[in-house]
Design an enzyme around this catalytic site. Structure first.
Site, PDB file in Angstrom:
ATOM      1  N   HIS A 140      45.664  41.942  34.489  1.00 38.69           N
ATOM      2  CA  HIS A 140      44.863  40.794  34.040  1.00 38.69           C
ATOM      3  C   HIS A 140      45.391  40.283  32.698  1.00 38.69           C
ATOM      4  O   HIS A 140      45.889  41.060  31.884  1.00 38.69           O
ATOM      5  CB  HIS A 140      43.410  41.243  33.885  1.00 38.69           C
ATOM      6  CG  HIS A 140      42.461  40.120  33.597  1.00 38.69           C
ATOM      7  ND1 HIS A 140      41.970  39.864  32.334  1.00 38.69           N
ATOM      8  CD2 HIS A 140      41.909  39.190  34.415  1.00 38.69           C
ATOM      9  CE1 HIS A 140      41.141  38.825  32.395  1.00 38.69           C
ATOM     10  NE2 HIS A 140      41.091  38.395  33.640  1.00 38.69           N
ATOM     11  N   SER A 345      40.335  46.546  49.891  1.00 36.48           N
ATOM     12  CA  SER A 345      40.170  45.435  48.968  1.00 36.48           C
ATOM     13  C   SER A 345      39.276  44.356  49.578  1.00 36.48           C
ATOM     14  O   SER A 345      39.277  44.145  50.792  1.00 36.48           O
ATOM     15  CB  SER A 345      41.550  44.858  48.645  1.00 36.48           C
ATOM     16  OG  SER A 345      41.407  43.656  47.937  1.00 36.48           O
TER      17      SER A 345
HETATM   18  C1  LIG Z   1      37.954  39.788  35.802  1.00 35.98           C
HETATM   19  C2  LIG Z   1      38.950  40.773  35.350  1.00 35.98           C
HETATM   20  C3  LIG Z   1      39.054  41.136  33.996  1.00 35.98           C
HETATM   21  C4  LIG Z   1      38.312  40.448  32.907  1.00 35.98           C
HETATM   22  O1  LIG Z   1      36.985  40.617  33.002  1.00 35.98           O
HETATM   23  P1  LIG Z   1      35.970  39.606  32.277  1.00 35.98           P
HETATM   24  O2  LIG Z   1      34.696  40.301  32.499  1.00 35.98           O
HETATM   25  O3  LIG Z   1      36.133  38.300  32.976  1.00 35.98           O
HETATM   26  O4  LIG Z   1      36.381  39.533  30.854  1.00 35.98           O
HETATM   27  C5  LIG Z   1      39.933  42.137  33.652  1.00 35.98           C
HETATM   28  N1  LIG Z   1      40.682  42.735  34.572  1.00 35.98           N
HETATM   29  C6  LIG Z   1      40.628  42.412  35.882  1.00 35.98           C
HETATM   30  C7  LIG Z   1      41.514  43.139  36.844  1.00 35.98           C
HETATM   31  C8  LIG Z   1      39.759  41.408  36.312  1.00 35.98           C
HETATM   32  O5  LIG Z   1      39.725  41.074  37.609  1.00 35.98           O
END
Ligand SMILES: *Cc1c(COP(=O)(O)O)cnc(C)c1O
Length: 399
Positions: A140, A345
């Site tokens: 992410h 998934s």
């Molecule tokens: C959505 C997501 C995040 C970030 O989360 P938020 O709550 O939107 O800040 C981090 N890592 C992954 C893999 C995600 O899918």
């Protein structure tokens, strides 16, 4: 929406300004906003948000300030807090994430999955001050962002075709770094819902001589750290938990947990937190969190979802979502659509359809591909509507 800077909200009913367009009342603006949100949520397929949760908490306390100031374990003399419930939330997740009751852990409710990642990587950097951050190229965007904020050198490691990190490539990158390493693994990547194999990665690092004293491993489980633990047949290697030699694990509150506001939960091994704790004398608490003031309403909401919906509820959700995702994959594949559906998934990836379909279902797109995520609120009716719209576009553009 055009906002008129001269707009004045009347307290009781409409106000007329001579010659000006009628000014809506506050009630009308709120009503319009609520209608828009409800309509958007009715056909939502593109983000991993559990929109089914009909949370009753914290409605009853919506007028109260609830601020979990300071460290949740220490509390403070500030009384308008719900730290006890925060500790119940953390204990619930410690159980699900297989934290050994004989070892010391720390956890807190955070502002989002992003804050969980950032704070975990901060704890990591404090423990391994000269380290390279390794993450996959499907991690992410909050992970490389944390590296920039923390000024850590970072390396993106290649993934296998499904989107999971290549454990051998991770081990080579660790050896090449020549420093301690901080590893950020993902349990459910954002785009393809792939699971980095935690056990295989740790074994590859061991073989490369990058042993536990030279590394810190965080698992970003924003979505699937609240899915995989509830699927009994999921392989041990991808199961997010502290029975693997990992150091921290986080998830988002508004994804599978289903809170009505963005938030998250982070759990880490306690010694990393003790290392950064500083006493704040006027709070009579410890400074162990990124945010000073912390959202107590989010704590109430996570607590209500975890305790109220319960393990049985999340088990039902995970199995149901997985079955519906598999059905959608089968149906699209049968029509000739090339679909990527990773094992265990809820995420399906397929060619990006027409803008009208992208917008209606709010599909996230990248590189001409779009994805849909089958969450608990994405039921058969919505899926069949989506299948119809998608396949209509699919056959039209192929004829
Ligand atoms: C959505 C997501 C995040 C970030 O989360 P938020 O709550 O939107 O800040 C981090 N890592 C992954 C893999 C995600 O899918």
């Amino acid at each position: 929406m055009q906002v008129d800077a001269r707009r004045r909200f009347p307290v009781n009913g409409a106000v007329e300004v001579a010659g000006a367009t009628p000014v809506p009342t506050m009630a009308a603006v709120l009503q319009r906003t609520e209608r828009r949100l409800r309509a958007a949520q009715a056909t939502h397929l593109g983000y991993p948000y559990n929109l089914v949760a009909r949370s009753r908490v914290p409605a009853g306390m919506s007028g109260l300030l609830v601020n979990n100031l300071g460290d949740p374990y220490v509390g403070s003399h500030f009384g308008s807090e719900v730290c006890e419930l925060e500790l119940e939330v953390v204990a619930w997740l410690q159980r699900v994430w297989r934290a050994d009751p004989g070892e010391a852990f720390w956890g807190s409710v955070v502002a989002s999955g992003t804050e969980g990642n950032l704070w975990a990587l901060y704890l990591a950097r404090e423990a391994r001050p000269v380290a390279t951050l390794l993450h996959s190229d499907a991690a992410h965007y909050s992970i490389p962002k944390a590296a920039r904020l923390l000024r850590m050198p970072a390396v993106a490691v290649p993934t296998e075709p499904g989107g999971a990190i290549d454990p051998e490539a991770l081990a080579s990158a660790a050896r090449a770094a020549g420093t301690d390493v901080v590893v950020a693994l993902t349990c459910g990547t954002t785009m393809t819902g792939a699971h980095d194999d935690i056990a295989a990665c740790l074994a590859a690092l061991d073989r490369a001589g990058v042993t536990a004293e030279r590394r810190f491993v965080h698992v970003d489980g924003a979505l699937n750290a609240m899915v995989i633990p509830f699927l009994d047949d999921a392989p041990e290697g991808i199961r997010p938990g502290f029975d693997h030699a990992i150091d921290s694990l986080s998830t988002s509150g508004h994804k599978m947990i289903g809170t009505p506001m963005p938030c998250g939960v982070l759990v880490a091994r306690r010694p990393y937190v003790d290392r950064v704790a500083a006493a704040v004398s006027y709070l009579r608490s410890d400074d162990t969190t990124l945010m000073g003031s912390r959202n107590g309403h989010a704590v109430l909401a996570v607590w209500e979802r975890l305790i109220g919906h319960g393990e049985a509820g999340f088990r039902r959700d995970a199995a149901g979502c997985l079955a519906r995702a598999a059905r959608l994959a089968t149906d699209l594949t049968a029509a000739g659509v090339p679909v990527v559906h990773n094992p265990w998934s809820l995420t399906l990836v397929f060619p990006q359809p027409a803008e009208s379909v992208v917008n209606r279902y709010q599909l996230a797109c990248s590189d001409d591909r779009a994805h849909a995520i089958v969450m608990p609120n994405v039921g058969d009716a919505l899926l069949s509507q989506f299948r119809g719209d998608y396949l209509a576009w699919w056959s039209a553009q192929r004829s």
